[in-house]
Design a protein around this motif. Structure first.
Motif, PDB file in Angstrom:
ATOM      1  N   MET A 128     -10.024   8.152   5.431  1.00  0.00           N
ATOM      2  CA  MET A 128      -9.132   7.755   5.279  1.00  0.00           C
ATOM      3  C   MET A 128      -9.117   6.461   4.246  1.00  0.00           C
ATOM      4  SD  MET A 128      -6.693   9.983   5.781  1.00  0.00           S
ATOM      5  CE  MET A 128      -5.672   8.673   5.130  1.00  0.00           C
ATOM      6  N   ASN A 129      -9.655   5.201   5.077  1.00  0.00           N
ATOM      7  CA  ASN A 129     -10.007   4.126   4.578  1.00  0.00           C
ATOM      8  C   ASN A 129     -10.143   4.259   2.514  1.00  0.00           C
ATOM      9  OD1 ASN A 129      -8.650   2.835   6.884  1.00  0.00           O
ATOM     10  ND2 ASN A 129     -11.301   2.553   7.626  1.00  0.00           N
TER      11      ASN A 129
ATOM     12  N   TYR B  81       0.817  -1.582   0.429  1.00  0.00           N
ATOM     13  CA  TYR B  81      -0.413  -0.241   0.183  1.00  0.00           C
ATOM     14  C   TYR B  81       0.744   1.792  -0.282  1.00  0.00           C
ATOM     15  CZ  TYR B  81      -4.822  -2.512   0.744  1.00  0.00           C
ATOM     16  OH  TYR B  81      -5.694  -2.488   0.748  1.00  0.00           O
ATOM     17  N   PRO B  82       0.048   2.178  -0.632  1.00  0.00           N
ATOM     18  CA  PRO B  82       0.715   3.108  -0.020  1.00  0.00           C
ATOM     19  C   PRO B  82       1.614   3.285   1.194  1.00  0.00           C
ATOM     20  CG  PRO B  82      -1.561   3.643  -1.504  1.00  0.00           C
ATOM     21  CD  PRO B  82      -1.265   2.904  -1.322  1.00  0.00           C
TER      22      PRO B  82
ATOM     23  N   GLY C  95      -9.748  15.098   0.758  1.00  0.00           N
ATOM     24  CA  GLY C  95     -10.353  14.884  -0.689  1.00  0.00           C
ATOM     25  C   GLY C  95      -9.528  14.409  -1.687  1.00  0.00           C
ATOM     26  N   MET C  96      -9.293  13.575  -3.078  1.00  0.00           N
ATOM     27  CA  MET C  96      -8.136  13.558  -4.155  1.00  0.00           C
ATOM     28  C   MET C  96      -9.141  12.933  -5.672  1.00  0.00           C
ATOM     29  SD  MET C  96      -6.659   9.194  -3.399  1.00  0.00           S
ATOM     30  CE  MET C  96      -6.494   9.756  -5.205  1.00  0.00           C
ATOM     31  N   PHE C  97      -8.503  13.582  -6.368  1.00  0.00           N
ATOM     32  CA  PHE C  97      -8.586  12.489  -7.402  1.00  0.00           C
ATOM     33  C   PHE C  97      -7.228  12.904  -8.622  1.00  0.00           C
ATOM     34  CE2 PHE C  97      -9.995  16.870  -7.401  1.00  0.00           C
ATOM     35  CZ  PHE C  97      -9.391  17.415  -8.633  1.00  0.00           C
ATOM     36  N   SER C  98      -7.074  11.762  -9.279  1.00  0.00           N
ATOM     37  CA  SER C  98      -6.224  11.754 -10.634  1.00  0.00           C
ATOM     38  C   SER C  98      -6.212  12.033 -11.511  1.00  0.00           C
ATOM     39  CB  SER C  98      -5.250  10.850 -10.293  1.00  0.00           C
ATOM     40  OG  SER C  98      -6.429   9.434 -10.888  1.00  0.00           O
TER      41      SER C  98
ATOM     42  N   GLU D  42      -7.139   2.794  -0.385  1.00  0.00           N
ATOM     43  CA  GLU D  42      -8.012   2.058  -1.361  1.00  0.00           C
ATOM     44  C   GLU D  42      -7.207   2.670  -2.440  1.00  0.00           C
ATOM     45  OE1 GLU D  42      -8.233  -1.378  -0.459  1.00  0.00           O
ATOM     46  OE2 GLU D  42      -8.062  -1.268   1.028  1.00  0.00           O
ATOM     47  N   THR D  43      -8.052   4.115  -2.673  1.00  0.00           N
ATOM     48  CA  THR D  43      -8.166   4.392  -3.912  1.00  0.00           C
ATOM     49  C   THR D  43      -7.138   4.677  -4.121  1.00  0.00           C
ATOM     50  OG1 THR D  43     -10.092   5.778  -3.862  1.00  0.00           O
ATOM     51  CG2 THR D  43      -9.300   6.137  -5.399  1.00  0.00           C
TER      52      THR D  43
END
Length: 444
Positions: free
Chosen positions: A304-305, A167-168, A283-286, A309-310
């Protein structure tokens, strides 16, 4: 018998003694008296071989062993792996341990040698540093044992298959979470910034009532109304903090084994955790040719989970990143003013100028921080001494690229876009510093 044959290996010592006997037999052609001694020596070797086999195979389970793996690996960190052994032999044996490591490590000469005491348990620990997210499959744990005679190895096999997801870097997340909420930030290169004024958000001006804090008196309003007026504040509202990861080909460049995109992923995990602990929404996105891996900013216990996982499932590609697509998605989906930490990389001013209109458009409605990277290999090249004309040309080109990075910072700042130019290894610390600075100055 077949199992014994497969598990038995002659040692280097056996072949050395055998070669010595063969050479002496050749010498015996010239010295006939040697032949009788050599025949005796050969039978002694065979006898010792039989005794050695008897010692190793007399107990059914001379060795008990197991490999203890963590539930998951932390990407880019040293992860401990334990090997637990118990020597059930009645003598002090020599062990050679060969663990079949996952193919991602590209290590085929891994071995550990030890000599545990008879009848005692023994624990060995080694570390593994993965640099790719995904599943890491271990093979068998092979333990070779030999007695004091040292003519034969007996092979034991334990833990045939095991899988650990990588994982990261959650180890960095825990480490920096602790730092961010202690007074030891300076010890780790992070700045502690004191905010001038209140950590509250202004709400309204109202009449002074007994018990109000006199430090909040608004003297201009008091002069106009000819009565005491006071500023009323409310608790600072949670602000959305988004990490935006460019997963196009510019982020494929590796430094110390990790690709730039993986440095960005590790930093995203850390900053998201700290933002949530500070009361903000994370939040986040790529994005590359399209925007995906979206996690809308929320302030909840499971956030956070979801982010972890993302990030684990985030896949990179070699496509050109589409900043116009990024701008459209941000405009449609993020309506509240937010802090956007954009992890990307620009090597030249031309590369920046192609994307600058979209960055300016994003910065009109949000607080945009563009995070990009120094080329540490070029920096090392600049420090090396010049020995010939080729070195002069190489160093000149390296200086040009290093200088262009500074020009990119100036160009972005000119349009009111904040920047972080950082070494990949210092990305997490510098991102935390910037976030704490923005919070302290109330820029969002």
């Amino acid at each position: 018998m077949k199992k014994i044959f497969k598990a038995t290996f002659l040692t280097k010592r056996f072949f050395q003694v055998l070669i010595a006997i063969v050479l002496l037999f050749i010498l015996a052609f010239f010295f006939e008296r040697l032949e009788d001694y050599l025949v005796l020596g050969f039978f002694i070797l065979i006898g010792l071989l039989v005794v050695d086999l008897f010692l190793l195979y007399l107990p059914k389970s001379g060795v008990m062993g197991s490999r203890v793996l963590p539930d998951k690996f932390s990407n880019g960190d040293e992860n401990p792996v334990e090997i637990r052994l118990r020597n059930n032999y009645s003598f002090k044996a020599s062990y050679r341990i060969i663990d079949e490591l996952p193919v991602q490590f590209q290590k085929r000469d891994f071995k550990i040698e030890t000599t545990p005491e008879k009848g005692k348990a023994h624990t060995l620990t080694y570390t593994a540093r993965p640099v790719e997210r995904g599943e890491f499959h271990f093979g068998s744990l092979n333990v070779f044992v030999k007695s004091g005679i040292g003519l034969v190895w007996r092979k034991y096999i334990f833990d045939h298959n095991a899988m650990v997801p990588n994982y990261p870097s959650f180890l960095q997340m825990r480490k920096y979470e602790l730092m961010a909420f202690t007074n030891k930030l300076k010890d780790y290169g992070m700045k502690k910034i004191r905010r001038i004024g209140h950590t509250m958000e202004f709400e309204q001006i109202k009449d002074y009532t007994l018990g109000d804090d006199v430090r909040n008196i608004n003297w201009k309003a008091t002069a106009k109304r000819n009565q005491l007026m006071i500023n009323q504040f409310q608790d600072e509202k949670s602000q959305p903090v988004y990490s935006v990861i460019d997963k196009g080909r510019v982020m494929k460049m590796p430094f110390e084994g990790l690709k730039l995109v993986d440095y960005a992923i590790n930093a995203t995990l850390v900053i998201s955790n700290i933002a949530l602990k500070k009361g903000d929404k994370a939040g986040m996105f790529s994005f590359s040719s399209k925007v995906d891996n979206q996690v809308m900013a929320q302030k909840r216990s499971s956030q956070m989970n979801l982010i972890l996982e993302t990030l684990y499932n985030l896949e990179t590609d070699f496509r050109e990143s589409d900043f116009s697509r990024l701008y459209i998605d941000i405009k449609r989906k993020i309506t509240q003013r937010s802090l956007l930490l954009l992890y990307t990389n620009f090597e030249t001013l031309d590369a920046l100028h192609r994307q600058l209109p979209y960055l300016q458009a994003i910065a009109k409605n949000h607080l945009l921080v563009v995070v990009f990277f120094e080329n540490t290999e070029l920096s090392q090249m600049l420090e090396e001494p010049v020995e010939n004309t080729q070195d002069i040309f190489t160093k000149t080109i390296a200086e040009k690229f290093a200088y262009e990075k500074k020009l990119i910072v100036n160009e972005l700042n000119k349009f009111g876009i904040q920047t972080i130019l950082t070494k990949p290894q210092e990305l997490t610390v510098n991102t935390i510093n910037k976030y704490l600075e923005i919070k302290a100055r109330g820029l969002l």
